[in-house]
Design a protein around this motif. Sequence first.
Motif, PDB file in Angstrom:
ATOM      1  N   LEU A  15       0.836  -1.188   0.000  1.00 21.28           N
ATOM      2  CA  LEU A  15       0.000   0.000   0.000  1.00 21.28           C
ATOM      3  C   LEU A  15       0.870   1.237   0.000  1.00 21.28           C
ATOM      4  O   LEU A  15       1.735   1.410   0.850  1.00 21.28           O
ATOM      5  CB  LEU A  15      -0.889  -0.033   1.249  1.00 21.28           C
ATOM      6  CG  LEU A  15      -1.956   1.025   1.412  1.00 21.28           C
ATOM      7  CD1 LEU A  15      -3.052   0.827   0.399  1.00 21.28           C
ATOM      8  CD2 LEU A  15      -2.525   0.943   2.822  1.00 21.28           C
ATOM      9  N   VAL A  19      -5.686   4.889   2.709  1.00 21.95           N
ATOM     10  CA  VAL A  19      -6.754   5.182   1.764  1.00 21.95           C
ATOM     11  C   VAL A  19      -7.216   6.608   1.941  1.00 21.95           C
ATOM     12  O   VAL A  19      -6.980   7.245   2.960  1.00 21.95           O
ATOM     13  CB  VAL A  19      -7.933   4.209   1.949  1.00 21.95           C
ATOM     14  CG1 VAL A  19      -7.508   2.815   1.607  1.00 21.95           C
ATOM     15  CG2 VAL A  19      -8.482   4.279   3.362  1.00 21.95           C
ATOM     16  N   HIS A  20      -7.913   7.133   0.934  1.00 20.61           N
ATOM     17  CA  HIS A  20      -8.250   8.544   0.893  1.00 20.61           C
ATOM     18  C   HIS A  20      -9.141   8.942   2.060  1.00 20.61           C
ATOM     19  O   HIS A  20      -9.767   8.127   2.713  1.00 20.61           O
ATOM     20  CB  HIS A  20      -8.901   8.887  -0.442  1.00 20.61           C
ATOM     21  CG  HIS A  20     -10.095   8.055  -0.768  1.00 20.61           C
ATOM     22  ND1 HIS A  20     -10.014   6.707  -0.994  1.00 20.61           N
ATOM     23  CD2 HIS A  20     -11.396   8.393  -0.896  1.00 20.61           C
ATOM     24  CE1 HIS A  20     -11.222   6.232  -1.266  1.00 20.61           C
ATOM     25  NE2 HIS A  20     -12.073   7.223  -1.206  1.00 20.61           N
ATOM     26  N   SER A 335      -8.649   0.039   5.301  1.00 25.66           N
ATOM     27  CA  SER A 335      -7.759  -0.975   4.747  1.00 25.66           C
ATOM     28  C   SER A 335      -7.769  -2.219   5.633  1.00 25.66           C
ATOM     29  O   SER A 335      -8.400  -2.250   6.699  1.00 25.66           O
ATOM     30  CB  SER A 335      -6.342  -0.418   4.621  1.00 25.66           C
ATOM     31  OG  SER A 335      -5.792  -0.155   5.902  1.00 25.66           O
ATOM     32  N   TYR A 365      -6.460  -3.158  -6.369  1.00 28.45           N
ATOM     33  CA  TYR A 365      -6.149  -2.745  -5.002  1.00 28.45           C
ATOM     34  C   TYR A 365      -4.677  -2.363  -4.915  1.00 28.45           C
ATOM     35  O   TYR A 365      -3.841  -2.826  -5.700  1.00 28.45           O
ATOM     36  CB  TYR A 365      -6.432  -3.888  -4.013  1.00 28.45           C
ATOM     37  CG  TYR A 365      -7.835  -4.409  -4.074  1.00 28.45           C
ATOM     38  CD1 TYR A 365      -8.799  -3.970  -3.180  1.00 28.45           C
ATOM     39  CD2 TYR A 365      -8.203  -5.351  -5.043  1.00 28.45           C
ATOM     40  CE1 TYR A 365     -10.099  -4.454  -3.241  1.00 28.45           C
ATOM     41  CE2 TYR A 365      -9.499  -5.827  -5.115  1.00 28.45           C
ATOM     42  CZ  TYR A 365     -10.439  -5.371  -4.215  1.00 28.45           C
ATOM     43  OH  TYR A 365     -11.727  -5.831  -4.278  1.00 28.45           O
ATOM     44  N   THR A 366      -4.377  -1.546  -3.937  1.00 23.08           N
ATOM     45  CA  THR A 366      -2.991  -1.241  -3.616  1.00 23.08           C
ATOM     46  C   THR A 366      -2.586  -2.037  -2.387  1.00 23.08           C
ATOM     47  O   THR A 366      -3.347  -2.129  -1.421  1.00 23.08           O
ATOM     48  CB  THR A 366      -2.808   0.260  -3.353  1.00 23.08           C
ATOM     49  OG1 THR A 366      -3.116   0.971  -4.546  1.00 23.08           O
ATOM     50  CG2 THR A 366      -1.385   0.576  -2.941  1.00 23.08           C
ATOM     51  N   ASP A 399      -7.761   1.305  -3.155  1.00 20.58           N
ATOM     52  CA  ASP A 399      -7.204   2.640  -3.328  1.00 20.58           C
ATOM     53  C   ASP A 399      -7.297   3.043  -4.803  1.00 20.58           C
ATOM     54  O   ASP A 399      -6.777   2.332  -5.664  1.00 20.58           O
ATOM     55  CB  ASP A 399      -5.740   2.607  -2.861  1.00 20.58           C
ATOM     56  CG  ASP A 399      -5.020   3.931  -3.013  1.00 20.58           C
ATOM     57  OD1 ASP A 399      -5.664   4.915  -3.408  1.00 20.58           O
ATOM     58  OD2 ASP A 399      -3.810   3.961  -2.734  1.00 20.58           O
ATOM     59  N   TRP A 402      -4.190   2.838  -7.406  1.00 22.48           N
ATOM     60  CA  TRP A 402      -3.465   1.575  -7.565  1.00 22.48           C
ATOM     61  C   TRP A 402      -2.580   1.554  -8.811  1.00 22.48           C
ATOM     62  O   TRP A 402      -1.513   0.941  -8.819  1.00 22.48           O
ATOM     63  CB  TRP A 402      -4.452   0.413  -7.616  1.00 22.48           C
ATOM     64  CG  TRP A 402      -5.469   0.488  -8.718  1.00 22.48           C
ATOM     65  CD1 TRP A 402      -6.719   1.009  -8.651  1.00 22.48           C
ATOM     66  CD2 TRP A 402      -5.306   0.038 -10.068  1.00 22.48           C
ATOM     67  NE1 TRP A 402      -7.360   0.917  -9.858  1.00 22.48           N
ATOM     68  CE2 TRP A 402      -6.509   0.318 -10.753  1.00 22.48           C
ATOM     69  CE3 TRP A 402      -4.262  -0.568 -10.768  1.00 22.48           C
ATOM     70  CZ2 TRP A 402      -6.699   0.012 -12.093  1.00 22.48           C
ATOM     71  CZ3 TRP A 402      -4.452  -0.882 -12.103  1.00 22.48           C
ATOM     72  CH2 TRP A 402      -5.660  -0.590 -12.755  1.00 22.48           C
TER      73      TRP A 402
END
Length: 664
Positions: A15, A19-20, A335, A365-366, A399, A402
């Motif tokens: 990651l 996440v935002h 996450s 996904y990241t 995310d 990604w």
Amino acid sequence: MVGALTAGLLCTAGLAAPVHAAAAAENADNTAPAPADGLALTPPMGFNNWNSTNCRAEFDESMVKGIADIFVEKGLKDAGYQYVNLDDCWALPTRDANGKLVPDPARFPNGLKAVADYVHAKGLKFGIYTSAGTKTCNDAGFPGALGHEYSDAQQFADWGVDYLKYDNCNNQGVDAKQRYTTMRDALLATGRPIVYSICEWGENKPWEWAADVGQLWRTTGDISDSWSSMLSILKQNLPLAEHAGPGRWNDPDMLEVGNGGMTDTEYRSHFSLWSIMAAPLLIGSDLRGASDATFEILGNKEVIGVDQDPLGKQGTVVSSEGGRWVVAKEMRDGSRAVALFNESGRAQRVTTSASAVGLPEARAYTLRDLWQHKSYNTAGAISATVPAHGTVLVRVAADPRWAEHPPAVELGLDGSPLLEPGAPAALTSTVTDLGRTPAERVSAKLTGPEGWTVKAQSPTTAKVVPTGKSLRTKWQVIPPQGTPAGPYDLTLKASYRSPSGTRVDSTVPIAVSVVVAPPSGTSGLGDLPWLSTTNGWGPVERNTSNGENSAGDGNPITLEGVVYDKGLGVHAESVVEYYAGGGCETVSADVGVDDEAQTTGTVAFEIWADGTKAASTGVLTTAMPAQPLTADVTGAETIRLVVTDGGDGSTWDHADWADAQLSC
């Protein structure tokens, strides 16, 4: 997944960043209610001397101050470690004329207030130990707090104590809830905020009643610096996730990282698994002589971030088949932290998916590799060929960024890891694209130790490997004639580029074993080389009982007064694996609980031929004579001798494979 961790851990994709903000805000309401006292809102982090020094002379004022200095100098304070805690043996054996506790003047010539002041001046906190009994747990019998709770608590507060570990010895049969609640009330009466650690070893299921008594409670007996001890405690603590949260933590005991009884790979697993369980992180090694690897493990802020996540969720088991564990932890930002853990003694592929760990459906996904500190994209697969006793720890998110990261690529090796000297073995390397984007200009290379023959039998490069596809290369591997039996590492290297041109290089050590078939006839298993062992207390012993925790400290194998010259001495949970090479017929032994276990100990024995259980006993106790056990292992490549506990925990489960023999 892509890459390789130092000391043999494979990395997976990672990651890039949390996440935002919208996802973080969406999940903020999931945080468990914070306790009113505001104590231990995340698992306590710090140091306790017991695992490294016990009551030895080096436990003194100089050591405690030195640990505080190191916390600051080595960045451990900045990483989140706060508490510098004393364990048993800090006091004189008797109270003074007024019934007060007296710090040992030889160990602490300036008293504990001065030590606490020193620790506080570093911006750290100070902890202390006593027992909910008339004496502490040390054989010397230092005074416990039973009947002195209010006086002792006030002394602690006056000294500037911030943390109390309250043990369970010599409790005179007083009800657990009563004796621990009395000390809680005594601590509250001082008016000083003191984190309260309940250390009654899980005997009275404190996770069911202690949330309003202390901030953390031991769920198990004491840990020791061995793989088997760590593994046993992990398995006891994992099922208790529902009871953990801010200000109320399951405590599987202190960290052994750096004490020398495990490998760095195993210590990374220990630290990763304690973190995903939201366990207190109390360093148990003497940092004054710690290695760089120890500081690297203990100071990994990304792993610590999993432990200290403010949502306060303990990770839960997603799967655990065949020693391949997937443990996932929900994080406050939406996450998931995911541990891919290989319990076994051989490399295994451990795999799961974004949906299986609770993430919403997304195109990609990241993933963030928390040991390699690198980020990749994945179409949803979370997978790695994890080395023996290793753990891959990643953080995964839906995310939208990604595509900024290269695709995750998993490296693996198919085929039997058991190689005979001079005999060609066929192995196949795999380089698999787990990402949403293709891997381009992919290459693979396999090398062995000096003198080994390693030849590619099929292409080692591919122009493009699309999502979900692999570059598979066949190899012929030949260990030289005369190569001693034992473990060896092959090295698999891969290189590829992302669509944007970013080059990624990965190196993965893959453990194999050189084996020699046992001789014809009947051999004592106590005299044959084994492939691998795990043991619940100390090492497996050849031709003696298990004894204590050190190698070679066993006694003659004795079952109900009958003494045996040969065999294996083990302690549940235990596995001893041998190579049979398909040429053996039977395993036989007299089995039971060794007489050194005295009145306690219950075990069960199993013999496995490859993946099939070939023979087993019921539960055996100390009161039972030796039981004969024979298994047909015809054609098996490997044989495993397994001892489990009898269902009441593994304390004193000293087990014998007396006169154990293999006929080939």
